[in-house]
Design an enzyme around this catalytic site. Structure first.
Site, PDB file in Angstrom:
ATOM      1  N   CYS A  29     -10.485   0.621   2.778  1.00 31.47           N
ATOM      2  CA  CYS A  29      -9.904   0.270   4.080  1.00 31.47           C
ATOM      3  C   CYS A  29      -9.189   1.480   4.668  1.00 31.47           C
ATOM      4  O   CYS A  29      -8.413   2.139   3.990  1.00 31.47           O
ATOM      5  CB  CYS A  29      -8.927  -0.887   3.930  1.00 31.47           C
ATOM      6  SG  CYS A  29      -9.778  -2.458   3.705  1.00 31.47           S
ATOM      7  N   GLU A  50      -4.138   3.824   6.222  1.00 31.73           N
ATOM      8  CA  GLU A  50      -3.928   3.548   4.803  1.00 31.73           C
ATOM      9  C   GLU A  50      -4.432   4.740   3.978  1.00 31.73           C
ATOM     10  O   GLU A  50      -3.813   5.129   3.000  1.00 31.73           O
ATOM     11  CB  GLU A  50      -4.681   2.277   4.363  1.00 31.73           C
ATOM     12  CG  GLU A  50      -4.540   2.074   2.859  1.00 31.73           C
ATOM     13  CD  GLU A  50      -5.354   0.922   2.289  1.00 31.73           C
ATOM     14  OE1 GLU A  50      -5.363  -0.173   2.879  1.00 31.73           O
ATOM     15  OE2 GLU A  50      -5.972   1.127   1.232  1.00 31.73           O
ATOM     16  N   ARG A  59       0.803  -1.221   0.000  1.00 32.41           N
ATOM     17  CA  ARG A  59       0.000   0.000   0.000  1.00 32.41           C
ATOM     18  C   ARG A  59       0.838   1.274   0.000  1.00 32.41           C
ATOM     19  O   ARG A  59       0.548   2.236   0.707  1.00 32.41           O
ATOM     20  CB  ARG A  59      -0.949   0.062   1.218  1.00 32.41           C
ATOM     21  CG  ARG A  59      -2.216  -0.790   1.228  1.00 32.41           C
ATOM     22  CD  ARG A  59      -3.025  -0.695  -0.026  1.00 32.41           C
ATOM     23  NE  ARG A  59      -2.598  -1.720  -0.953  1.00 32.41           N
ATOM     24  CZ  ARG A  59      -2.904  -3.019  -0.814  1.00 32.41           C
ATOM     25  NH1 ARG A  59      -3.675  -3.399   0.159  1.00 32.41           N
ATOM     26  NH2 ARG A  59      -2.488  -3.891  -1.660  1.00 32.41           N
TER      27      ARG A  59
HETATM   28  N1  EPU Z   1     -12.481  -9.765   9.427  1.00 33.21           N
HETATM   29  C1  EPU Z   1     -13.218  -9.779  10.591  1.00 33.21           C
HETATM   30  N2  EPU Z   1     -14.072  -8.748  10.802  1.00 33.21           N
HETATM   31  C2  EPU Z   1     -14.234  -7.721   9.941  1.00 33.21           C
HETATM   32  C3  EPU Z   1     -13.469  -7.709   8.756  1.00 33.21           C
HETATM   33  C4  EPU Z   1     -12.604  -8.755   8.518  1.00 33.21           C
HETATM   34  O1  EPU Z   1     -13.103 -10.678  11.405  1.00 33.21           O
HETATM   35  O2  EPU Z   1     -15.025  -6.814  10.216  1.00 33.21           O
HETATM   36  C5  EPU Z   1     -11.599 -10.903   9.152  1.00 33.21           C
HETATM   37  C6  EPU Z   1     -12.115 -11.710   7.957  1.00 33.21           C
HETATM   38  O3  EPU Z   1     -13.017 -12.683   8.354  1.00 33.21           O
HETATM   39  C7  EPU Z   1     -10.847 -12.302   7.400  1.00 33.21           C
HETATM   40  C8  EPU Z   1      -9.771 -11.276   7.741  1.00 33.21           C
HETATM   41  O4  EPU Z   1     -10.309 -10.427   8.752  1.00 33.21           O
HETATM   42  O5  EPU Z   1     -10.538 -13.514   8.057  1.00 33.21           O
HETATM   43  C9  EPU Z   1      -9.336 -10.488   6.522  1.00 33.21           C
HETATM   44  O6  EPU Z   1     -10.440  -9.796   5.944  1.00 33.21           O
HETATM   45  P1  EPU Z   1     -10.555  -9.570   4.344  1.00 33.21           P
HETATM   46  O7  EPU Z   1     -10.472 -10.863   3.660  1.00 33.21           O
HETATM   47  O8  EPU Z   1     -11.706  -8.695   4.101  1.00 33.21           O
HETATM   48  O9  EPU Z   1      -9.220  -8.841   3.959  1.00 33.21           O
HETATM   49  P2  EPU Z   1      -8.527  -7.545   4.575  1.00 33.21           P
HETATM   50  O10 EPU Z   1      -7.135  -7.933   4.938  1.00 33.21           O
HETATM   51  O11 EPU Z   1      -9.383  -6.917   5.617  1.00 33.21           O
HETATM   52  C10 EPU Z   1      -7.471  -6.673   2.342  1.00 33.21           C
HETATM   53  C11 EPU Z   1      -7.246  -5.282   1.811  1.00 33.21           C
HETATM   54  C12 EPU Z   1      -8.474  -4.803   1.066  1.00 33.21           C
HETATM   55  C13 EPU Z   1      -8.821  -5.781  -0.045  1.00 33.21           C
HETATM   56  C14 EPU Z   1      -9.065  -7.161   0.594  1.00 33.21           C
HETATM   57  C15 EPU Z   1      -9.435  -8.245  -0.403  1.00 33.21           C
HETATM   58  C16 EPU Z   1      -5.810  -4.002   3.349  1.00 33.21           C
HETATM   59  C17 EPU Z   1      -5.781  -3.054   4.482  1.00 33.21           C
HETATM   60  N3  EPU Z   1      -7.025  -4.382   2.929  1.00 33.21           N
HETATM   61  O12 EPU Z   1      -8.508  -6.573   3.307  1.00 33.21           O
HETATM   62  O13 EPU Z   1      -8.158  -3.554   0.493  1.00 33.21           O
HETATM   63  O14 EPU Z   1      -9.970  -5.352  -0.738  1.00 33.21           O
HETATM   64  O15 EPU Z   1      -7.855  -7.558   1.282  1.00 33.21           O
HETATM   65  O16 EPU Z   1      -8.439  -8.438  -1.341  1.00 33.21           O
HETATM   66  O17 EPU Z   1      -4.763  -4.401   2.839  1.00 33.21           O
HETATM   67  C18 EPU Z   1      -8.262  -1.188   0.565  1.00 33.21           C
HETATM   68  O18 EPU Z   1      -7.043  -1.227   0.384  1.00 33.21           O
HETATM   69  O19 EPU Z   1      -8.896  -0.112   0.623  1.00 33.21           O
HETATM   70  C19 EPU Z   1      -8.963  -2.444   0.715  1.00 33.21           C
HETATM   71  C20 EPU Z   1     -10.248  -2.493   1.019  1.00 33.21           C
END
Ligand code: EPU
Length: 298
Positions: free
Chosen positions: A224, A294, A176
């Site tokens: 995010c 971010e 990022r």
């Molecule tokens: N989770 C929770 N509660 C929540 C949200 C998530 O328990 O409210 C858990 C999910 O169940 C999962 C884990 O956290 O086990 C990860 O969640 P998710 O798969 O949604 O991925 P993320 O790491 O939260 C990242 C990127 C997103 C991108 C997604 C999918 C970052 C900060 N975020 O999210 O990017 O869309 O992967 O590829 O790197 C962005 O950059 O604006 C963004 C949304």
């Protein structure tokens, strides 16, 4: 001559297209934020370079606005020059998987079009809003990959107006982020992989469906809010602290994904900033982790 008058004189003399006191809220996906003193919309490179240099000489704040999707503009706005270049949006498909794209091009449209043409590499960005320039600066991506790894080079204007061509290594892509942040991204050459259109289409569809199920797409937000800390997920941590639905003024933590803050109506930037402080304070106190932003805050 005072800085403001000198810059105004420059804009007039060079016939640079610029809007005065233009609200930025409508140019961000958060729908929040005050005006730009000048919204510069010139698109020819010479004028752009001259305007950057003039703003710098006048010691005025300079910002580059992409698709406005990863950004919180403060309530006072920007007392300086904001460059906004949505019409710099040409996309040229070359031989094999080469694509030359200008910074103002829409990222979602590019992802869709490359998928349709059977070019692999950008499907990891399915469902990510914004401009190509913004995606490059942020090294946008997610679980499935990042834009930086498709880049052969990036053309930029430096803050003094000089043009430069940076290789992928020189652009410094990381999680990022990149070293492109204070530069104006004119465009880039991407190297994509010719591949089976039907397979790409189905992975595009699957990623989009997954995003729709796990991220709030309806209400205004900026994606995010926090980066994932090493070895964990910001969304999981905020959720574990019981902060889903937490509210400050018009800003509210999404019930669907806790790393999203929604503009629940007439949110001010100050509401969002208070909510950010509260989330950070709670996660730090309960879990001992300091979350890093971010989104960009102007
Ligand atoms: N989770 C929770 N509660 C929540 C949200 C998530 O328990 O409210 C858990 C999910 O169940 C999962 C884990 O956290 O086990 C990860 O969640 P998710 O798969 O949604 O991925 P993320 O790491 O939260 C990242 C990127 C997103 C991108 C997604 C999918 C970052 C900060 N975020 O999210 O990017 O869309 O992967 O590829 O790197 C962005 O950059 O604006 C963004 C949304």
């Amino acid at each position: 001559m005072p800085a403001v008058a000198a810059f105004e004189a420059f804009l007039r003399e060079r016939s640079v297209e610029a809007l005065r006191d233009h609200p930025l809220s409508n140019l961000t996906t958060f729908r929040i934020g005050g005006p730009a003193r000048w919204l510069v919309r010139a698109t020819d490179e010479e004028r752009l370079a001259g305007t950057l240099a003039a703003a710098r000489e006048c010691d005025l704040p300079v910002r580059v606005l992409g698709g406005g999707s990863n950004l919180l503009v403060g309530d006072p706005g920007v007392d300086g020059a904001v460059f906004h270049l949505p019409s710099l949006s040409r996309v040229d498909f070359g031989i094999g998987g080469t694509v030359d794209v200008q910074g103002g091009a829409s990222l979602p449209r590019l992802v869709k079009e490359t998928t349709r043409r059977g070019l692999a590499g950008l499907q990891c960005l399915t469902g990510v809003p914004g401009s190509v320039a913004g995606a490059l600066v942020m090294n946008a991506g997610g679980r499935h990959g990042e834009i930086g790894r498709t880049v052969r080079w990036v053309d930029v204007l430096e803050t003094d107006g000089r043009r430069a061509r940076l290789t992928r290594e020189e652009a410094g892509f990381r999680y990022r982020g990149s070293d492109l942040r204070d530069r104006l991204v004119l465009g880039a050459r991407l190297d994509l992989e010719p591949s089976d259109p039907a397979a790409l289409q189905s992975s595009y569809g699957a990623i989009l469906a997954d995003k729709k199920a796990t991220q709030p797409m309806g209400r205004p937000n900026a994606g995010c809010v926090f980066k994932n800390p090493p070895g964990d997920r910001a969304g999981r941590m905020i959720d574990a602290c019981g902060l889903k639905g937490a509210r400050e003024g018009g800003a509210v933590v999404s019930d669907l994904h806790a790393n999203f803050i929604l503009n629940g109506g007439r949110a001010l930037a100050s509401d969002v900033l208070r909510l950010i402080d509260r989330i950070r304070g709670t996660v730090r106190a309960r879990l001992g982790t300091v979350l890093e932003l971010e989104i960009l805050v102007w």
